[in-house]
Design a protein around this motif. Structure first.
Motif, PDB file in Angstrom:
ATOM      1  N   TYR A 154      -2.876  -0.617   9.237  1.00  0.00           N
ATOM      2  CA  TYR A 154      -3.096  -1.840  10.256  1.00  0.00           C
ATOM      3  C   TYR A 154      -2.544  -3.034   9.677  1.00  0.00           C
ATOM      4  O   TYR A 154      -2.905  -3.437  10.197  1.00  0.00           O
ATOM      5  N   THR A 155      -2.579  -3.658   9.089  1.00  0.00           N
ATOM      6  CA  THR A 155      -1.707  -4.545   8.773  1.00  0.00           C
ATOM      7  C   THR A 155      -0.246  -4.876   9.539  1.00  0.00           C
ATOM      8  O   THR A 155      -0.544  -6.058  10.292  1.00  0.00           O
ATOM      9  N   PRO A 198       1.029  -1.211  -0.052  1.00  0.00           N
ATOM     10  CA  PRO A 198       0.203  -0.168  -0.143  1.00  0.00           C
ATOM     11  C   PRO A 198       0.966   1.869   0.253  1.00  0.00           C
ATOM     12  O   PRO A 198       0.525   2.427  -0.242  1.00  0.00           O
ATOM     13  N   ARG A 199       1.857   1.295   0.754  1.00  0.00           N
ATOM     14  CA  ARG A 199       2.880   2.421   0.475  1.00  0.00           C
ATOM     15  C   ARG A 199       3.212   2.201  -0.390  1.00  0.00           C
ATOM     16  O   ARG A 199       3.743   3.767  -1.026  1.00  0.00           O
ATOM     17  N   ILE A 200       4.126   1.012  -1.008  1.00  0.00           N
ATOM     18  CA  ILE A 200       4.827   1.746  -2.751  1.00  0.00           C
ATOM     19  C   ILE A 200       4.160   1.883  -3.095  1.00  0.00           C
ATOM     20  O   ILE A 200       3.851   2.961  -4.207  1.00  0.00           O
ATOM     21  N   LEU A 201       2.125   1.770  -3.627  1.00  0.00           N
ATOM     22  CA  LEU A 201       1.859   2.148  -4.730  1.00  0.00           C
ATOM     23  C   LEU A 201       0.521   3.082  -4.138  1.00  0.00           C
ATOM     24  O   LEU A 201       0.374   4.007  -4.932  1.00  0.00           O
ATOM     25  N   ARG A 202       1.038   3.862  -2.946  1.00  0.00           N
ATOM     26  CA  ARG A 202       0.259   4.969  -2.512  1.00  0.00           C
ATOM     27  C   ARG A 202      -1.244   4.757  -2.773  1.00  0.00           C
ATOM     28  O   ARG A 202      -1.968   5.773  -3.137  1.00  0.00           O
ATOM     29  N   ILE A 203      -1.334   3.344  -2.916  1.00  0.00           N
ATOM     30  CA  ILE A 203      -3.494   3.543  -2.784  1.00  0.00           C
ATOM     31  C   ILE A 203      -3.764   3.040  -1.019  1.00  0.00           C
ATOM     32  O   ILE A 203      -2.313   1.968  -0.532  1.00  0.00           O
ATOM     33  N   TRP A 204      -4.131   4.069  -0.430  1.00  0.00           N
ATOM     34  CA  TRP A 204      -4.668   3.880   1.351  1.00  0.00           C
ATOM     35  C   TRP A 204      -3.558   2.882   1.520  1.00  0.00           C
ATOM     36  O   TRP A 204      -3.349   1.863   2.338  1.00  0.00           O
TER      37      TRP A 204
END
Length: 133
Positions: free
Chosen positions: A84-85, A72-78
């Motif tokens: 949460y992970t 999620p952080r790499i793709l900058r999507i949510w």
């Protein structure tokens, strides 16, 4: 360069490093649990003997944790999904600790405590970065 920006870069680098360590740990653990034959697994981890469903569930959970801590952080999507992970990883480690203690496998707890500590650091740094920057 501003002191605040330098501090941000250092903390961000530390956060990425910790997340990469967690991802590597969980992806390798998931791969081993999902693709290693049962007889070889039982020599490495005695708890896998007679628990094929648990091994599969643990392998999937590990794989999802490894993906969720970075993707999620790499793709900058949510990117909050990374946070949460992290909470899910702590829950997974608590369950693993309880499981190993119940089986008398206290010598197996070191990795669980180390992963928990690293994950707590990731949560702290995430919240720190969100608050200050």
């Amino acid at each position: 360069m501003e002191k605040k920006q330098i501090k941000f870069r250092r903390i961000n680098t530390l956060l990425w490093s910790l997340q990469i360590i967690l991802a590597a740990t969980f992806l390798s653990g998931g791969f081993i649990k999902l693709f290693t034959p049962a007889d070889q697994l039982s020599r490495m981890w005695p708890w896998t003997t007679g628990n094929p469903l648990l091994v599969t569930i643990a392998g999937l959970a590990d794989t999802l944790a490894g993906i969720g801590i970075l993707l999620p952080r790499i793709l900058r999507i949510w990117p909050v999904l990374t946070l949460y992970t992290s909470y899910g990883i702590i829950l997974l480690m608590v369950v693993a600790i309880i499981f190993h203690v119940s089986r008398g496998e206290v010598s197996q707890l070191g990795i669980n405590f180390a992963v928990t500590l690293i994950t707590v650091m990731v949560i702290f740094l995430w919240k720190y970065l969100r608050k200050d920057y």
